[in-house]
Design a protein around this motif. Structure first.
Motif, PDB file in Angstrom:
ATOM      1  N   ALA A  74      24.231  38.093   8.012  1.00  0.00           N
ATOM      2  CA  ALA A  74      24.728  39.308   7.367  1.00  0.00           C
ATOM      3  C   ALA A  74      25.211  39.023   5.956  1.00  0.00           C
ATOM      4  O   ALA A  74      25.067  39.843   5.058  1.00  0.00           O
ATOM      5  CB  ALA A  74      25.847  39.926   8.191  1.00  0.00           C
ATOM      6  N   TYR A  75      25.806  37.826   5.752  1.00  0.00           N
ATOM      7  CA  TYR A  75      26.331  37.440   4.443  1.00  0.00           C
ATOM      8  C   TYR A  75      25.971  35.981   4.166  1.00  0.00           C
ATOM      9  O   TYR A  75      25.840  35.164   5.080  1.00  0.00           O
ATOM     10  CB  TYR A  75      27.855  37.594   4.398  1.00  0.00           C
ATOM     11  CG  TYR A  75      28.328  39.027   4.474  1.00  0.00           C
ATOM     12  CD1 TYR A  75      28.445  39.803   3.318  1.00  0.00           C
ATOM     13  CD2 TYR A  75      28.643  39.606   5.699  1.00  0.00           C
ATOM     14  CE1 TYR A  75      28.874  41.124   3.387  1.00  0.00           C
ATOM     15  CE2 TYR A  75      29.071  40.924   5.778  1.00  0.00           C
ATOM     16  CZ  TYR A  75      29.184  41.674   4.623  1.00  0.00           C
ATOM     17  OH  TYR A  75      29.600  42.983   4.687  1.00  0.00           O
ATOM     18  N   SER A  76      25.833  35.673   2.889  1.00  0.00           N
ATOM     19  CA  SER A  76      25.565  34.289   2.487  1.00  0.00           C
ATOM     20  C   SER A  76      26.358  33.961   1.241  1.00  0.00           C
ATOM     21  O   SER A  76      26.814  34.857   0.527  1.00  0.00           O
ATOM     22  CB  SER A  76      24.070  34.071   2.232  1.00  0.00           C
ATOM     23  OG  SER A  76      23.655  34.774   1.062  1.00  0.00           O
ATOM     24  N   MET A  77      26.531  32.670   0.974  1.00  0.00           N
ATOM     25  CA  MET A  77      27.134  32.238  -0.288  1.00  0.00           C
ATOM     26  C   MET A  77      26.504  30.917  -0.688  1.00  0.00           C
ATOM     27  O   MET A  77      26.213  30.064   0.141  1.00  0.00           O
ATOM     28  CB  MET A  77      28.656  32.105  -0.172  1.00  0.00           C
ATOM     29  CG  MET A  77      29.166  31.171   0.896  1.00  0.00           C
ATOM     30  SD  MET A  77      30.990  31.189   0.938  1.00  0.00           S
ATOM     31  CE  MET A  77      31.311  30.174   2.391  1.00  0.00           C
ATOM     32  N   MET A 121      32.784  38.817   9.322  1.00  0.00           N
ATOM     33  CA  MET A 121      31.532  38.435   9.945  1.00  0.00           C
ATOM     34  C   MET A 121      31.208  37.031   9.470  1.00  0.00           C
ATOM     35  O   MET A 121      31.672  36.614   8.398  1.00  0.00           O
ATOM     36  CB  MET A 121      30.398  39.391   9.571  1.00  0.00           C
ATOM     37  CG  MET A 121      30.564  40.801  10.098  1.00  0.00           C
ATOM     38  SD  MET A 121      29.097  41.818   9.778  1.00  0.00           S
ATOM     39  CE  MET A 121      27.934  41.058  10.918  1.00  0.00           C
ATOM     40  N   PRO A 122      30.441  36.249  10.230  1.00  0.00           N
ATOM     41  CA  PRO A 122      30.087  34.905   9.776  1.00  0.00           C
ATOM     42  C   PRO A 122      29.369  34.937   8.428  1.00  0.00           C
ATOM     43  O   PRO A 122      28.553  35.823   8.156  1.00  0.00           O
ATOM     44  CB  PRO A 122      29.162  34.385  10.877  1.00  0.00           C
ATOM     45  CG  PRO A 122      29.565  35.153  12.091  1.00  0.00           C
ATOM     46  CD  PRO A 122      29.929  36.520  11.595  1.00  0.00           C
ATOM     47  N   ILE A 123      29.699  33.979   7.576  1.00  0.00           N
ATOM     48  CA  ILE A 123      29.038  33.830   6.275  1.00  0.00           C
ATOM     49  C   ILE A 123      28.149  32.593   6.338  1.00  0.00           C
ATOM     50  O   ILE A 123      28.597  31.527   6.773  1.00  0.00           O
ATOM     51  CB  ILE A 123      30.063  33.668   5.134  1.00  0.00           C
ATOM     52  CG1 ILE A 123      30.998  34.875   5.072  1.00  0.00           C
ATOM     53  CG2 ILE A 123      29.341  33.497   3.800  1.00  0.00           C
ATOM     54  CD1 ILE A 123      32.113  34.720   4.039  1.00  0.00           C
ATOM     55  N   MET A 124      26.927  32.727   5.901  1.00  0.00           N
ATOM     56  CA  MET A 124      25.998  31.604   5.890  1.00  0.00           C
ATOM     57  C   MET A 124      26.143  30.832   4.588  1.00  0.00           C
ATOM     58  O   MET A 124      25.942  31.379   3.500  1.00  0.00           O
ATOM     59  CB  MET A 124      24.561  32.101   6.035  1.00  0.00           C
ATOM     60  CG  MET A 124      23.543  30.997   6.110  1.00  0.00           C
ATOM     61  SD  MET A 124      23.758  30.015   7.608  1.00  0.00           S
ATOM     62  CE  MET A 124      22.499  28.774   7.355  1.00  0.00           C
ATOM     63  N   VAL A 125      26.523  29.572   4.691  1.00  0.00           N
ATOM     64  CA  VAL A 125      26.557  28.703   3.519  1.00  0.00           C
ATOM     65  C   VAL A 125      25.140  28.161   3.312  1.00  0.00           C
ATOM     66  O   VAL A 125      24.494  27.741   4.259  1.00  0.00           O
ATOM     67  CB  VAL A 125      27.546  27.537   3.712  1.00  0.00           C
ATOM     68  CG1 VAL A 125      27.694  26.738   2.420  1.00  0.00           C
ATOM     69  CG2 VAL A 125      28.900  28.060   4.161  1.00  0.00           C
ATOM     70  N   SER A 126      24.666  28.187   2.089  1.00  0.00           N
ATOM     71  CA  SER A 126      23.310  27.749   1.741  1.00  0.00           C
ATOM     72  C   SER A 126      22.246  28.670   2.318  1.00  0.00           C
ATOM     73  O   SER A 126      21.237  28.220   2.828  1.00  0.00           O
ATOM     74  CB  SER A 126      23.041  26.301   2.168  1.00  0.00           C
ATOM     75  OG  SER A 126      23.054  26.128   3.578  1.00  0.00           O
ATOM     76  N   PRO A 184      34.729  32.446  10.021  1.00  0.00           N
ATOM     77  CA  PRO A 184      33.587  31.736  10.605  1.00  0.00           C
ATOM     78  C   PRO A 184      32.442  31.560   9.618  1.00  0.00           C
ATOM     79  O   PRO A 184      32.167  32.459   8.809  1.00  0.00           O
ATOM     80  CB  PRO A 184      33.176  32.633  11.775  1.00  0.00           C
ATOM     81  CG  PRO A 184      33.666  33.989  11.392  1.00  0.00           C
ATOM     82  CD  PRO A 184      34.925  33.782  10.603  1.00  0.00           C
ATOM     83  N   VAL A 185      31.773  30.411   9.687  1.00  0.00           N
ATOM     84  CA  VAL A 185      30.667  30.114   8.778  1.00  0.00           C
ATOM     85  C   VAL A 185      29.531  29.418   9.521  1.00  0.00           C
ATOM     86  O   VAL A 185      29.736  28.740  10.532  1.00  0.00           O
ATOM     87  CB  VAL A 185      31.106  29.206   7.598  1.00  0.00           C
ATOM     88  CG1 VAL A 185      32.088  29.913   6.709  1.00  0.00           C
ATOM     89  CG2 VAL A 185      31.681  27.891   8.111  1.00  0.00           C
ATOM     90  N   GLY A 186      28.344  29.594   8.990  1.00  0.00           N
ATOM     91  CA  GLY A 186      27.183  28.843   9.444  1.00  0.00           C
ATOM     92  C   GLY A 186      26.657  28.003   8.296  1.00  0.00           C
ATOM     93  O   GLY A 186      26.799  28.382   7.127  1.00  0.00           O
ATOM     94  N   ILE A 187      26.056  26.865   8.609  1.00  0.00           N
ATOM     95  CA  ILE A 187      25.561  25.945   7.585  1.00  0.00           C
ATOM     96  C   ILE A 187      24.107  25.592   7.903  1.00  0.00           C
ATOM     97  O   ILE A 187      23.753  25.372   9.059  1.00  0.00           O
ATOM     98  CB  ILE A 187      26.395  24.651   7.542  1.00  0.00           C
ATOM     99  CG1 ILE A 187      27.845  24.962   7.195  1.00  0.00           C
ATOM    100  CG2 ILE A 187      25.814  23.650   6.537  1.00  0.00           C
ATOM    101  CD1 ILE A 187      28.770  23.759   7.318  1.00  0.00           C
ATOM    102  N   LEU A 188      23.281  25.550   6.880  1.00  0.00           N
ATOM    103  CA  LEU A 188      21.908  25.069   7.007  1.00  0.00           C
ATOM    104  C   LEU A 188      21.690  23.990   5.966  1.00  0.00           C
ATOM    105  O   LEU A 188      21.915  24.214   4.778  1.00  0.00           O
ATOM    106  CB  LEU A 188      20.905  26.212   6.801  1.00  0.00           C
ATOM    107  CG  LEU A 188      19.419  25.817   6.748  1.00  0.00           C
ATOM    108  CD1 LEU A 188      18.998  25.190   8.069  1.00  0.00           C
ATOM    109  CD2 LEU A 188      18.553  27.026   6.422  1.00  0.00           C
TER     110      LEU A 188
END
Length: 369
Positions: free
Chosen positions: A82-85, A141-146, A175-179
């Motif tokens: 939903a979101y990224s940075m 909401m979780p933010i996706m890093v990268s 909360p965050v997710g990382i790829l």
């Protein structure tokens, strides 16, 4: 072998490396494609032209900037976030297939070598994130890093912006997710372990090939597949919810490695997975074509046509749902294999089952009732 590819009156003539043409080691792209937003620009029209044009392997340049925002709402319905940075624009990893290359043109650069050599560094990213999370209108909401470029690319060794962003998220219980495909993530294992203890983080490690000859030219400044599997193992052991990304799967190059990658990731502790099928949008079409015929002249025609057959006669598809999966017999076969191995190796876990209820702004007290 030579083959011309025309697009918008721009021509690239691809040749074998054995023909004596200069090849930039440690770089994925070998050319700078035109920027569609610029009216005037310098381009190299033909490497067999009469001009004495040298391809210098210039060092990477870090361009510091102060951005206005850092959290982006993701409008695409088929990317699973939903979101990224992104603290960095451009990526020194140099993956030739990277969809983020096209975004570099918005900054006035080329999607080719510029993308790998001119890295924009958003030095105020942590401050922007803190401001975003302090906004009362922020709905957690979780933010996706990268979500665009790798947050642990080489620039992170100098700037440590990704760690600073994670520290902000830790402070807010955001909360965050990382790829990533870089073992540099292990430098933040202490922080990730602490956040994982509160179900605030998940990590996905991208693994595309165990063939080192392929990796060195396709993803030249990344860590090896065996090191990436080690990352999965160490993060999983630390309690971090960890998965594997197989992307992109390229017919004729790495699609036959799907089972080995998924089994290795599962054995290392991965609990979820995802994959994408190769698509060559925008300037990536020119870059990948040039790269393919220089590095794999023996199978380039076959690989190119397999990609075309999987995108309705093109190498790119903009239709939601199909653009990153492809269609036709080859794409369907890859999809069937993925879902079979996903069940077989227990990689069906939920990527974003993270805690969104514990979010607190610093100084904010929880309810007493």
């Amino acid at each position: 072998m030579k083959k011309d590819l025309k697009q918008d009156h721009y021509r690239i003539t691809s040749v074998d490396k054995e023909e004596g043409q200069q090849y930039l080691q440690g770089r994925g792209a070998q050319i700078n494609t035109p920027n569609r937003f610029l009216n005037q620009q310098q381009t190299r029209e033909d490497i067999e032209g009469i001009d004495d044009w040298s391809l210098d392997n210039l060092p990477t340049q870090y361009i510091e900037q102060h951005s206005k925002t850092i959290v982006n709402k993701v409008e695409s319905p088929d990317v699973g976030m939903a979101y990224s940075m992104n603290a960095y624009a451009g990526c020194e990893h140099g993956c030739i297939y990277c969809y983020a290359r096209n975004a570099h043109e918005y900054w006035g650069y080329s999607a080719g070598l510029d993308f790998e050599r001119k890295i924009l560094v958003k030095v105020n990213a942590p401050q922007l994130l803190r401001k975003q999370l302090m906004n009362p209108k922020w709905e957690v909401m979780p933010i996706m890093v990268s979500g665009n470029t790798d947050c642990y690319q080489p620039a992170e060794q100098k700037y440590r912006l990704t760690r600073s962003l994670l520290q902000v998220c830790d402070d807010f219980s955001q909360p965050v997710g990382i790829l990533t495909k870089n073992a540099g993530i292990l430098k933040d294992k202490d922080l990730l372990e602490r956040m994982a203890g509160r179900n605030l983080v998940s990590a996905m490690v991208s693994v595309t090939t165990f063939n080192e000859d392929l990796r060195r030219v396709m993803e030249p400044r990344t860590t090896t597949a065996s090191q990436r599997i080690r990352v999965i193992e160490e993060l999983s052991r630390a309690g971090v919810k960890t998965g594997v990304m197989l992307g992109p799967m390229i017919p004729g190059l790495n699609d036959h490695e799907m089972q080995r990658i998924m089994k290795s990731a599962s054995d290392a502790g991965a609990s979820f997975s995802a994959y994408t099928f190769i698509r060559l949008n925008g300037s990536i079409k020119l870059l990948f074509h040039d790269w393919l015929y220089k590095n794999f002249p023996d199978r380039a025609d076959k690989v190119w046509h397999l990609i075309e057959d999987s995108h309705d006669g093109k190498v790119n598809d903009t239709r939601w749902g199909l653009r990153m999966r492809g269609e036709g017999s080859v794409a369907d076969m890859i999809s069937q294999q993925y879902h079979t191995y996903r069940r077989l190796y227990g990689l069906e876990g939920e990527r974003y089952a993270l805690d969104t209820e514990s979010f607190r702004r610093p100084g904010q007290q929880g309810s007493l009732f």
